[in-house]
Design a protein around this motif. Structure first.
Motif, PDB file in Angstrom:
ATOM      1  N   LYS A  13      13.909  12.318 -61.402  1.00 53.01           N
ATOM      2  CA  LYS A  13      14.601  11.420 -62.318  1.00 53.01           C
ATOM      3  C   LYS A  13      15.904  10.880 -61.740  1.00 53.01           C
ATOM      4  O   LYS A  13      16.505   9.962 -62.310  1.00 53.01           O
ATOM      5  CB  LYS A  13      14.877  12.126 -63.651  1.00 53.01           C
TER       6      LYS A  13
ATOM      7  N   ALA B 118      13.947   8.051 -71.386  1.00 57.17           N
ATOM      8  CA  ALA B 118      14.269   9.309 -72.068  1.00 57.17           C
ATOM      9  C   ALA B 118      14.414   9.088 -73.570  1.00 57.17           C
ATOM     10  O   ALA B 118      13.997   9.920 -74.380  1.00 57.17           O
ATOM     11  CB  ALA B 118      15.558   9.894 -71.499  1.00 57.17           C
TER      12      ALA B 118
ATOM     13  N   MET C 251      17.412  15.239 -71.996  1.00 52.29           N
ATOM     14  CA  MET C 251      17.662  15.225 -70.564  1.00 52.29           C
ATOM     15  C   MET C 251      17.980  16.640 -70.115  1.00 52.29           C
ATOM     16  O   MET C 251      18.477  17.456 -70.900  1.00 52.29           O
ATOM     17  CB  MET C 251      18.819  14.282 -70.206  1.00 52.29           C
TER      18      MET C 251
END
Length: 592
Positions: A98, A110, A118
């Motif tokens: 990511k 996200a 996250m």
């Protein structure tokens, strides 16, 4: 058994302009804390970028910002960016994928797909990888990484307190807006960016906490970064009567350039996908292109804030601006498509500014003014965020007088890009991962359509005092799937279906039993004619009823029935209206 099995909600939603409660104060308090974290993270990121830059290029330990314009072209300039790219590839492979990319698409993904969650890895690895990328010469800005990092801080804070997905999204975006505000000193543009790109809604429950985080960053910024606009600039070119038309022209040019750059970016990304090597090595190849570009024009390396200042200040000549435009575009496209880590806002400002400066050399007034227009237009068109592009340029420079010209240029660029490309530079990456993102906001038709507009007013009913055997026979002979059961005053007491009739017949129940006695133990959800259809839809979802009796709010008597098919007609009406608009446009175009 009757269809309805669950009790309706305790109370009806009170209608108003917005759905907001006192939970907003809690979110605002949390947003202030997240804003503090995002601001500190922004300071740490810039310090880390400066540290890597000074160490790698000038052999000194220093966290003061510096330009690569003074770097000497050499073999070292060719070697450093690939080494930085190799480090990023290793971090992505061993840590988290990511961290690849410029941050904003990952934040959008996200929010829309990952429930605004996250990981701590992203919060740590993203700023470190970006600092390595930019510090070793990558032609990127720090805004995308800080949006990702600030968002990760907000998300982790929300996860710690076990907040809902909607509240996690709010704090994620609050952290992102705080980080952007801290770096650029643009709180209004940061909030607009949140609205146009990240929140996917316009609600007080999200807007106010995000604004609180941006204001917090604004309060802290002078002590960490200094006060005043990042690029002080003021120009009143006293344009002729056709001046705004020229501004629109610059915006159209910026939109075309944006479309070309976006197309080239993903064409290069496709080319990297076809390479017979692991993606871990791609950033190193991108870094090689960066190093070779640095030999041609060292000022194209790094963030390039000094280049932005020179474009606005008019301290550049034609050949230098043209060289910056070509080299910066080339190395930015190759490096970004390789999957390295870095932001896009600063490169877009430079490319748009260079284009605007070149156009301004043939237009009245200071070329710096036209460079500013090019920056706003490039940002607004590429990001599909024209209001953000307009206000961003104003806050960056403090030049409020240029607001009408900036709006004209940004709107023109926005028009070109939305007509030229189906996806933006941000959403194309998400679409390539199999997800669809729509960025058209509108009022939910279910929120302003009333039940009275869609209900069936003439309803066939069954009496509560009817024997079950007669009711079963009536349902078998009837044409409907379900029937409301009403008492002597026409008030609904239940709802029965053909399935209920079949079950009763199979079970061999007492046919002389009254229908009202059979359904009297079942709770029945009802709606009123004045309710919005969104309430009816919510009731169907929570109770499992596929049909809702509509009762008079005062007397409770049955006045209609709403089915799932009726609710679908609300959506169908919107589609018909849009189809009629398109058909009218086609007819007029053919007639012309």
């Amino acid at each position: 058994m009757p269809v309805s099995k669950a009790a309706p909600p305790a109370g009806r939603r009170v209608l108003g302009d917005f759905r907001t409660d006192r939970r907003l104060f809690v979110l605002c308090a949390m947003a202030v804390v997240v804003g503090l974290g995002g601001t500190v993270a922004a300071w740490g990121l810039l310090a880390l970028v400066a540290f890597v830059t000074n160490l790698v290029w000038f052999g000194r330990i220093d966290v003061g910002a510096t330009s690569l314009a003074g770097a000497t072209p050499s073999l070292w300039m060719v070697c450093v960016p690939p080494l930085g790219g190799l480090a990023i590839g290793l971090m992505a492979r061993l840590g988290s994928e990511k961290i690849r990319g410029h941050g904003i698409p990952e934040a959008i993904e996200a929010i829309l797909i990952g429930g605004s969650r996250m990981s701590p890895k992203v919060a740590v690895l993203k700023p470190v990888s970006s600092a390595i990328s930019i510090g070793t010469g990558g032609p990127f800005g720090a805004e995308g990484p800080i949006i990702m990092t600030g968002g990760a801080i907000g998300s982790l804070f929300a996860q710690f307190f076990h907040l809902s997905a909607a509240e996690r999204k709010t704090l994620l975006v609050a952290g992102a807006a705080a980080g952007m505000t801290a770096i650029f000193g643009t709180p209004v543009a940061a909030v607009l960016l949140a609205v146009e790109l990240l929140l996917f809604e316009w609600r007080p429950r999200s807007f106010i906490p995000v604004a609180a985080a941006a204001v917090t960053a604004t309060m802290l910024r002078p002590s960490l970064f200094g006060a005043g606009p990042l690029f002080p600039f003021a120009a009143d070119p006293a344009l002729p009567w056709w001046g705004l038309a020229a501004c629109v022209g610059v915006g159209l040019a910026a939109g075309l350039l944006s479309g070309v750059l976006t197309t080239l970016l993903y064409a290069l990304e496709d080319a990297f996908e076809r390479l017979p090597i692991h993606w871990m090595w791609w950033p190193a190849l991108g870094g090689l292109a960066v190093g070779l570009g640095g030999l041609v024009e060292p000022r194209a390396l790094g963030v390039g804030y000094d280049v932005i200042a020179d474009l606005l200040g008019g301290h550049m000549v034609l050949t230098a601006v043209l060289l910056i435009l070509v080299v910066k575009a080339a190395i930015w496209l190759v490096a970004l498509s390789s999957g390295t880590s870095g932001g896009v806002l600063a490169p877009l400002l430079i490319l748009g500014g260079a284009m605007g400066w070149l156009a301004g050399s043939a237009l009245p007034g200071d070329p710096g003014f036209w460079a500013l227009l090019g920056m706003a237009a490039m940002l607004g068109g590429t990001m599909r965020a024209p209001l953000t592009g307009t206000l961003f340029a104003v806050e960056l420079t403090g030049d409020v007088h240029a607001l009408p010209a900036l709006l004209a240029a940004s709107a023109a660029a926005y028009a070109v890009t939305v007509l030229l490309l189906k996806r933006s530079i941000l959403t194309e990456k998400i679409a390539r991962r199999g997800q669809h993102v729509t960025r058209e906001y509108g009022i939910d038709p279910y929120e302003f359509t009333r039940v009275a507009e869609i209900m069936v007013a003439s309803v066939d009913t069954l009496g509560a005092d009817m024997p079950v055997a007669d009711a079963v026979a009536a349902m078998e002979a009837g044409r409907h799937h379900a029937y409301p059961v009403v008492d002597g005053e026409n008030r609904p007491v239940g709802l029965v279906t053909r399935g209920d009739a079949l079950l009763w017949r199979t079970d061999g129940c007492d046919g002389s039993e009254r229908l009202g006695e059979r359904v009297s133990d079942a709770s029945l959800a009802v709606v009123h004619p004045g309710d919005v259809t969104a309430h009816a839809l919510d009731l169907m979802l929570t109770t499992g009823q596929g049909r809702l009796p509509v009762t008079d709010a005062e007397s409770g008597t049955l006045v209609g029935l709403v089915t799932r098919k009726d609710l679908l007609q609300v959506r169908a009406a919107v589609n018909r209206s849009e189809a009629e608009r398109q058909a009218t446009f086609v007819r007029r175009r053919r007639a012309a």
